[in-house]
Design a protein around this motif. Sequence first.
Motif, PDB file in Angstrom:
ATOM      1  N   ILE A  13      52.613 -31.893  12.007  1.00 43.28           N
ATOM      2  CA  ILE A  13      51.784 -31.879  13.215  1.00 43.28           C
ATOM      3  C   ILE A  13      50.319 -31.917  12.780  1.00 43.28           C
ATOM      4  N   ALA A  14      49.438 -32.292  13.705  1.00 41.44           N
ATOM      5  CA  ALA A  14      47.997 -32.220  13.453  1.00 41.44           C
ATOM      6  C   ALA A  14      47.371 -31.509  14.635  1.00 41.44           C
ATOM      7  N   MET A  15      46.454 -30.595  14.362  1.00 44.35           N
ATOM      8  CA  MET A  15      45.913 -29.745  15.419  1.00 44.35           C
ATOM      9  C   MET A  15      44.395 -29.856  15.492  1.00 44.35           C
ATOM     10  N   VAL A  16      43.872 -29.912  16.728  1.00 39.40           N
ATOM     11  CA  VAL A  16      42.435 -29.896  16.972  1.00 39.40           C
ATOM     12  C   VAL A  16      42.117 -28.582  17.674  1.00 39.40           C
ATOM     13  N   PHE A  17      41.259 -27.765  17.046  1.00 36.96           N
ATOM     14  CA  PHE A  17      40.982 -26.423  17.548  1.00 36.96           C
ATOM     15  C   PHE A  17      39.786 -26.415  18.495  1.00 36.96           C
ATOM     16  N   GLN A  18      39.724 -25.360  19.292  1.00 40.92           N
ATOM     17  CA  GLN A  18      38.605 -25.137  20.198  1.00 40.92           C
ATOM     18  C   GLN A  18      37.295 -25.007  19.434  1.00 40.92           C
ATOM     19  N   SER A  19      37.345 -24.388  18.254  1.00 38.83           N
ATOM     20  CA  SER A  19      36.136 -24.123  17.473  1.00 38.83           C
ATOM     21  C   SER A  19      35.796 -25.242  16.483  1.00 38.83           C
ATOM     22  N   TYR A  20      36.519 -26.363  16.555  1.00 38.02           N
ATOM     23  CA  TYR A  20      36.348 -27.520  15.663  1.00 38.02           C
ATOM     24  C   TYR A  20      36.861 -27.258  14.251  1.00 38.02           C
ATOM     25  N   ALA A  21      36.554 -26.071  13.684  1.00 34.28           N
ATOM     26  CA  ALA A  21      37.050 -25.668  12.355  1.00 34.28           C
ATOM     27  C   ALA A  21      36.716 -26.689  11.277  1.00 34.28           C
ATOM     28  N   ARG A  35      30.742 -33.243  16.664  1.00 34.59           N
ATOM     29  CA  ARG A  35      31.648 -32.373  15.906  1.00 34.59           C
ATOM     30  C   ARG A  35      33.074 -32.481  16.449  1.00 34.59           C
ATOM     31  N   GLN A  36      33.176 -32.584  17.776  1.00 29.49           N
ATOM     32  CA  GLN A  36      34.508 -32.706  18.368  1.00 29.49           C
ATOM     33  C   GLN A  36      35.171 -34.004  17.940  1.00 29.49           C
ATOM     34  N   ARG A  37      34.407 -35.070  17.851  1.00 27.22           N
ATOM     35  CA  ARG A  37      34.954 -36.360  17.401  1.00 27.22           C
ATOM     36  C   ARG A  37      35.417 -36.270  15.944  1.00 27.22           C
ATOM     37  N   VAL A  38      34.664 -35.554  15.133  1.00 22.81           N
ATOM     38  CA  VAL A  38      35.052 -35.392  13.729  1.00 22.81           C
ATOM     39  C   VAL A  38      36.364 -34.611  13.641  1.00 22.81           C
ATOM     40  N   ALA A  39      36.463 -33.540  14.431  1.00 21.57           N
ATOM     41  CA  ALA A  39      37.694 -32.750  14.434  1.00 21.57           C
ATOM     42  C   ALA A  39      38.882 -33.601  14.867  1.00 21.57           C
ATOM     43  N   MET A  40      38.669 -34.460  15.857  1.00 23.74           N
ATOM     44  CA  MET A  40      39.721 -35.373  16.289  1.00 23.74           C
ATOM     45  C   MET A  40      40.027 -36.391  15.202  1.00 23.74           C
ATOM     46  N   PRO A  56      40.125 -28.256  23.393  1.00 27.92           N
ATOM     47  CA  PRO A  56      39.122 -28.875  22.523  1.00 27.92           C
ATOM     48  C   PRO A  56      37.773 -29.116  23.180  1.00 27.92           C
ATOM     49  N   LEU A  57      37.703 -29.081  24.508  1.00 29.38           N
ATOM     50  CA  LEU A  57      36.448 -29.423  25.177  1.00 29.38           C
ATOM     51  C   LEU A  57      35.740 -28.216  25.777  1.00 29.38           C
ATOM     52  N   SER A  58      36.278 -27.029  25.579  1.00 28.78           N
ATOM     53  CA  SER A  58      35.744 -25.858  26.285  1.00 28.78           C
ATOM     54  C   SER A  58      34.342 -25.462  25.830  1.00 28.78           C
ATOM     55  N   ASN A  59      33.931 -25.880  24.631  1.00 27.60           N
ATOM     56  CA  ASN A  59      32.593 -25.515  24.132  1.00 27.60           C
ATOM     57  C   ASN A  59      31.527 -26.545  24.490  1.00 27.60           C
ATOM     58  N   LEU A  60      31.896 -27.591  25.211  1.00 29.29           N
ATOM     59  CA  LEU A  60      30.956 -28.669  25.525  1.00 29.29           C
ATOM     60  C   LEU A  60      30.347 -28.471  26.911  1.00 29.29           C
ATOM     61  N   ASP A  61      29.156 -29.048  27.127  1.00 26.65           N
ATOM     62  CA  ASP A  61      28.556 -28.964  28.454  1.00 26.65           C
ATOM     63  C   ASP A  61      29.309 -29.884  29.422  1.00 26.65           C
ATOM     64  N   ALA A  62      29.003 -29.746  30.721  1.00 33.19           N
ATOM     65  CA  ALA A  62      29.807 -30.396  31.760  1.00 33.19           C
ATOM     66  C   ALA A  62      29.858 -31.922  31.605  1.00 33.19           C
ATOM     67  N   LYS A  63      28.716 -32.552  31.378  1.00 30.34           N
ATOM     68  CA  LYS A  63      28.705 -34.017  31.269  1.00 30.34           C
ATOM     69  C   LYS A  63      29.462 -34.487  30.040  1.00 30.34           C
ATOM     70  N   LEU A  64      29.257 -33.793  28.916  1.00 29.97           N
ATOM     71  CA  LEU A  64      29.930 -34.176  27.676  1.00 29.97           C
ATOM     72  C   LEU A  64      31.443 -33.973  27.791  1.00 29.97           C
TER      73      LEU A  64
END
Length: 373
Positions: A77-85, A139-144, A160-168
């Motif tokens: 499996i591959a996982m993308v975390f909320q914190s990007y890690a 950073r989210q794109r890199v994690a993905m 994965p998107l909870s740390n981003l602002d509304a538009k992003l």
Amino acid sequence: MAALEINNVCKDFGSEQVLKDVSLAIDSGEFLILVGPSGCGKSTLMNAIAGLEPVTTGEIRIAGENVTWQTPAERDIAMVFQSYALYPSMTVRQNISFGLEMRKVPKAEREAAVERVAELLQIAHLLERKPSQLSGGQRQRVAMGRALAREPKVYLFDEPLSNLDAKLRVDMRTEIKKLHQRLGTTIVYVTHDQIEAMTLADCIAVMRDGRILQLGSPDEVYNDPVDLFVAGFMGSPSMNFISATLMGGSGAYRLRVETPEEETLELPWPRERETPALAGKVGERVILGLRPEHFTEDDARLSEYDEGVALTPHITVVEPTGADILLQLKLGDGEATARVGPKCRVKAGERLTLRIDMGRAVMFDRETEKRLA
């Protein structure tokens, strides 16, 4: 063969049972979203799928193989975390290729994979930067990209998107949707945001208190909710719940609603939406569920059959949102929200004639909160 099967999984933390007999299955290429309020168990279930949390009882299968007691590295499996890690000391290129390097993938294959995902995610110009030099969306794109560099059996996305602002968030949501359509990958995605769930998913599992209340397509959980919780959780603004009395008999059921002006509003229940359960509820109080878009501005061209009975309530609040206008109105023993077009010129305190689309209404048992019809 299902890409992922979860059979009767329970998870206990001491005396507290966090997952309660959870079962579901998704096919290869499906996009499953686990949605629910904070503390409902969705992240625990995700961690159990990933192997980060051992289950107490039950079984997890990936591509037919029992992985219940395998380590995360053994599960493919591959996982993308909320914190990007992301590793702060590594460049974007190194972050993406690190997992492949740990799996002894030859250098030429690693470099080809990095170039492939960098082009796919439009981050080729960032490959030599460190995470500290990137925006949240980058950073989210890199994690993905780190997850996509491999070709595992299942991808796991934990908010994965909870740390981003509304538009992003909206932009990244669109990118994830495009990515899934392009690659046809199997994805399990955790979120508490029901708009993300509705827009991204092929299949939604609505969770509450460690259980899956409903598993179905976005259309099914939105238009045919199994109970009051699912109906109220899915949709923004949420469904209106109106106290009413069920009247009549087979083929002629009506819902009587008392209005604040001490008038009585009777709404005909569509014959095609009758169920055997209604016969035992005649004369009793039930809950009528109407979404804001089930209210429409009156139009002489619409028949009573098409759009239900007209009502002319006082409007208490007018909320323009740009694309439409939300109206608060008194109905039954509480308030309801109606969604109308942006050209509506009604003001707070005025009356407006609206029609109710009873063809899409739902009805719930007042005591059990389960769907009646």
